[in-house]
Design a protein around this motif. Structure first.
Motif, mmCIF file in Angstrom:
data_model
loop_
_atom_site.group_PDB
_atom_site.id
_atom_site.type_symbol
_atom_site.label_atom_id
_atom_site.label_comp_id
_atom_site.label_asym_id
_atom_site.label_seq_id
_atom_site.Cartn_x
_atom_site.Cartn_y
_atom_site.Cartn_z
ATOM 1 N N LYS A 154 0.856 -1.185 0.000
ATOM 2 C CA LYS A 154 0.000 0.000 0.000
ATOM 3 C C LYS A 154 0.892 1.235 0.000
ATOM 4 C CE LYS A 154 -4.022 1.957 2.385
ATOM 5 N NZ LYS A 154 -4.914 1.840 3.572
ATOM 6 N N SER A 199 -3.881 6.711 -1.465
ATOM 7 C CA SER A 199 -3.048 5.511 -1.533
ATOM 8 C C SER A 199 -3.462 4.651 -2.717
ATOM 9 C CB SER A 199 -3.152 4.697 -0.235
ATOM 10 O OG SER A 199 -4.483 4.277 -0.029
ATOM 11 N N LYS A 200 -2.571 3.803 -3.114
ATOM 12 C CA LYS A 200 -2.893 2.799 -4.129
ATOM 13 C C LYS A 200 -2.146 1.519 -3.762
ATOM 14 C CE LYS A 200 0.707 4.068 -7.510
ATOM 15 N NZ LYS A 200 0.924 4.605 -8.874
ATOM 16 N N TYR A 201 -2.629 0.406 -4.296
ATOM 17 C CA TYR A 201 -1.990 -0.878 -4.036
ATOM 18 C C TYR A 201 -1.064 -1.218 -5.193
ATOM 19 C CZ TYR A 201 -5.173 -1.501 -0.151
ATOM 20 O OH TYR A 201 -5.851 -1.327 1.032
#
Length: 414
Positions: free
Chosen positions: A109, A403-405
């Protein structure tokens, strides 16, 4: 004069560039922006003088004049704010956690910029540099729409910041100013979904209410501060006096200033004449309920509207309460969710106040004036969020990220 759609297109282009900018490049640009403000100080103060002259013609109140005014010291503080932002850790690219799932995928993350941030604000030209610096450091392009009262000041500040960006070979369009200060431009900005990722209103209750109710762009609600100070029956009254005088008179035009004083019935007779005498030095007008008026020499009767009002001036609502329960109930009913304080010598009363008061910042034995990004150690702030989703309280760099994965595989399929 460029249209908002044109500004939005340029901001989107700058957004992609900023997402790739290194921490070193951003910090160097921030330091150059700070130096630019100091170099352009004379031009900025001349522009501010134009705004102040018009404000006088418009019979602007003393408290709003204070918010509008720039001085040599305030411009230097704006420059220092940018230098402080440069010293802060870069929030972009951080991987909060990393794990491997059953399929053998490595999943992380990672923090990323929000994208393009729109900010609608009123007569606070220092907000221009603070907001621009924070958005830039966190990798966001920003479109600033200040009020007409500070137009010349804002234009001078943004021009200075853009010169620094250009000197660093960074896109000037990372920081843009809406030059149309009409209501139409504000309304259009509220629906600029294609180009704005989030909208932040900073200003009075009317502005914030209009944005929250009419925007189709996601909004982070900030700023309106109907802040309370409650004096418990166990309070050290000298401390209580110092706290309420500071919370009300230090800068009454800002959102973390106290607007309502609640006092326990057991100390009202002793304390209210003392606090009235202390506040008289600033000509503070008191709006008091029937119980409080019995102990005051000169006050106006309080109405229901006084419990709801953010005065932003040398005025204070005063109410005598029978208990801590009544104080907490009153605060949770009328507060805007900004900052509240209790003055008490009872540990358990302080703990109850912390747990039961539903605001972004809750103090025991301290002034509400500390609800501020600098005071909390965050550097400059984009505003004080009074909502619960995404961000709450002083919004520094971390609150300007999403956020990004990120996922690493070796050919896995499902």
């Amino acid at each position: 004069m460029e249209t908002l759609i044109e500004l939005g297109k340029k901001a989107k282009q700058a957004e992609r560039y900023l997402a790739q900018a290194s921490t070193t490049a951003k910090n160097e640009a921030l330091l150059l922006m700070a130096e630019g403000l100091l170099d352009d100080k004379t031009a900025i103060l001349e522009a501010n003088h134009k705004d102040l002259e018009q404000a006088e013609v418009n019979n602007t109140s003393e408290s709003l004049m204070d918010r509008l005014t720039l001085t040599t010291e305030r411009v230097e503080a704006m420059a220092q704010g940018l230098k402080d932002i440069a010293k802060l850790p870069d929030p972009i690219g951080l991987v909060e956690s990393m794990w491997t799932n059953e399929a053998g995928l490595k999943i992380g993350k990672q923090s990323v910029p929000l994208g393009v941030i729109g900010i609608i604000y009123e007569a606070r030209p220092n907000v221009t540099s603070d907001a621009a610096g924070l958005c830039f450091k966190s990798g966001n392009a920003v479109i600033l729409r200040g009020g007409k009262d500070a137009f010349h000041s804002n234009l001078a500040v943004v021009s200075s910041l853009q010169k620094a960006l250009s000197a660093c070979d960074l896109p000037e369009t990372a920081i843009q100013l809406v030059e149309d200060t009409s209501r139409h431009s504000a309304n259009e900005m509220m629906t600029l979904n294609r180009y704005l990722d989030v909208l932040v209103p900073r200003g009075g209750a009317g502005l914030i209410k209009a944005v929250v109710e009419n925007a189709t762009v996601p909004v982070i609600e900030t700023g309106t501060g109907n802040c309370h100070v409650y004096i418990d029956q166990s309070a050290q009254l000298e401390m209580a006096k110092d706290i309420i005088v500071n919370a009300k008179t230090d800068r009454p035009s800002v959102c973390n200033a106290a607007e309502t004083l609640l006092i326990h019935k057991d100390v009202a007779e002793e304390f209210l004449p003392e606090i009235e005498d202390a506040l008289n030095k600033w000509d503070v007008v008191l709006h008091a309920d029937d119980k409080a008026q019995k102990h005051l020499n000169d006050s106006l009767p309080a109405s229901e509207k006084d419990w709801e009002k953010e005065y932003l001036d040398y005025e204070l609502a005063v109410k005598v309460v029978d208990s801590l329960d009544e104080a907490i109930t009153h605060i949770n009913k009328y507060s805007t969710g900004h900052s509240e304080a209790i003055v008490t010598n009872d540990y358990f009363s302080g703990q109850r106040f912390h747990k039961e008061v539903n605001s972004a910042a809750v103090y025991v034995n301290a002034s509400t004036r500390f609800t501020d990004g600098f005071a909390f150690g965050f550097g400059a702030e984009i505003g004080i969020s009074t909502q619960k989703l995404h961000a709450r309280g002083p919004m520094g760099l971390p609150e300007l990220t999403s956020s990004k994965y990120i996922v690493f595989g070796e050919g896995q399929i499902r």
